[in-house]
Enzyme design. Sequence first.
Site, PDB file in Angstrom:
ATOM      1  N   SER A 250       0.500  -1.302   0.177  1.00  0.00           N
ATOM      2  CA  SER A 250       0.389   0.236   0.359  1.00  0.00           C
ATOM      3  C   SER A 250       0.976   1.444   0.181  1.00  0.00           C
ATOM      4  CB  SER A 250      -0.620  -0.385   1.263  1.00  0.00           C
ATOM      5  OG  SER A 250      -1.402  -1.333   1.151  1.00  0.00           O
TER       6      SER A 250
ATOM      7  N   HIS B 279      -0.993  -2.880  -7.080  1.00  0.00           N
ATOM      8  CA  HIS B 279      -1.870  -1.997  -5.623  1.00  0.00           C
ATOM      9  C   HIS B 279      -3.286  -2.493  -5.894  1.00  0.00           C
ATOM     10  CE1 HIS B 279      -2.777   0.390  -2.791  1.00  0.00           C
ATOM     11  NE2 HIS B 279      -2.633  -0.280  -2.090  1.00  0.00           N
TER      12      HIS B 279
ATOM     13  N   GLU C 249      -3.940  -0.204  -8.977  1.00  0.00           N
ATOM     14  CA  GLU C 249      -2.263   1.015  -9.245  1.00  0.00           C
ATOM     15  C   GLU C 249      -1.044   0.466  -9.859  1.00  0.00           C
ATOM     16  OE1 GLU C 249      -1.445   4.833  -6.688  1.00  0.00           O
ATOM     17  OE2 GLU C 249      -2.694   3.023  -5.363  1.00  0.00           O
TER      18      GLU C 249
ATOM     19  N   ASN D 264      -3.447   5.548  -2.035  1.00  0.00           N
ATOM     20  CA  ASN D 264      -3.003   6.288  -0.074  1.00  0.00           C
ATOM     21  C   ASN D 264      -2.825   7.269   0.475  1.00  0.00           C
ATOM     22  OD1 ASN D 264      -4.546   3.640   0.674  1.00  0.00           O
ATOM     23  ND2 ASN D 264      -2.402   2.154   0.322  1.00  0.00           N
TER      24      ASN D 264
END
Length: 291
Positions: free
Chosen positions: A119, A140, A152, A190
């Site tokens: 992450s 991701h 991602e 994130n």
Amino acid sequence: MEITKVGVVGAGQMGNGIAHVFALAGYDVLLNDISQDALERALDTVRRNLERQIAREKISEAEAQAAVGRIRTTLKLEDLGGTDLVIEAATEREDVKNAIFERLLPHLKPETILTSNTSSISITRLASRTDRPEKFMGFHFMNPVPVMKLVELIRGIATDEPTFKTLLGVVESLGKTAASAEDFPAFIVNRILMPMINEAVYTLYEGVGSVKSIDESMKLGANHPMGPLELADFIGLDTCLAIMNVLHDGLADTKYRPCPLLTKYVEAGWLGRKTQRGFYDYRGETPVPTR
Ligand SMILES: CC(=O)CC(=O)SCCNC(=O)CCNC(=O)[C@H](O)C(C)(C)COP(=O)(O)OP(=O)(O)OC[C@H]1O[C@@H](n2cnc3c(N)ncnc32)[C@H](O)[C@@H]1OP(=O)(O)O
Ligand SMILES: NC(=O)C1=CN([C@@H]2O[C@H](COP(=O)(O)OP(=O)(O)OC[C@H]3O[C@@H](n4cnc5c(N)ncnc54)[C@H](OP(=O)(O)O)[C@@H]3O)[C@@H](O)[C@H]2O)C=CC1
């Protein structure tokens, strides 16, 4: 390069979701974990979520059965030797991920693409500890994997174009959408989402609102599908804290300071849904706020 066999390391909530979507898309999946319990729980979760998709008429019974038949499990990392693509989805700790790669690499084919579902952790740094930084990428997925459309893709400094193109094709084959992010702490989603969650914890810590009022405010006032504290419990408070620490250390800015209350919950082992207690207590019929 053609990808048909996929290895997934870590059978937690992300690992089971990743195994689910790859198997449904026709890939052979080998799921690894250090605990037999985690492997069994992961298969149960995959079955339950496939049932949910059948009930909503998203997939047929036959497709679900075929998907379950494509997932095999193993406690032995070396069994992933024959795979074309490995997705590491173990705990968000750099030492854990490095140790996995070190044990796995001697068994991998030279052409196998190695990825991490991290992450937040630097892809360039993880890649530099392997024998194949050009075939290493951040891959991701978002939680819950069977539902969320985005993946991602994060290139490390050495990642080559064929690796990136191959993963783009894989994302498309899963029916998902890829977003490319540069390799900086916590990438895009994130970098934006986690400071908001951390701020919600500060809002609770400073007594501005209760768990219920904070979550209700963001659901009804900002149209978020989950309140930020409910979402933090869903992601896992250990993972949230690990991401905040990567942002804080990597960007050296006090605006990313993890809220002491988040640290306290993690120290208590109240990690959210996965331990049945976090900002809510999930042990009863309905979740009850813990503050
Ligand atoms: C931390 C990181 O590194 C990155 C991250 O992942 S950050 C987290 C990103 N995720 C989010 O922000 C999730 C926010 N929450 C949501 O979007 C929604 O609350 C939710 C999709 C999880 C659930 O939605 P809901 O409306 O409360 O529940 P529900 O109506 O039961 O489910 C909605 C749909 O998802 C499906 N679904 C929910 N969970 C599922 C699962 N685990 N597996 C398969 N399908 C699932 C349902 O079947 C339903 O499908 P349809 O719309 O096709 O009928
Ligand atoms: N939670 C989220 O919303 C998201 C998380 N991620 C990332 O995905 C990764 C996994 O997160 P998540 O699934 O939530 O975490 P979980 O805690 O649910 O699962 C992690 C799993 O990895 C296992 N594990 C730990 N060490 C090893 C090892 N050496 N070899 C094999 N398996 C191991 C753990 O076993 P045990 O329990 O026995 O320790 C556990 O089963 C993390 O990098 C996280 O940042 C990415 C997107 C979203």
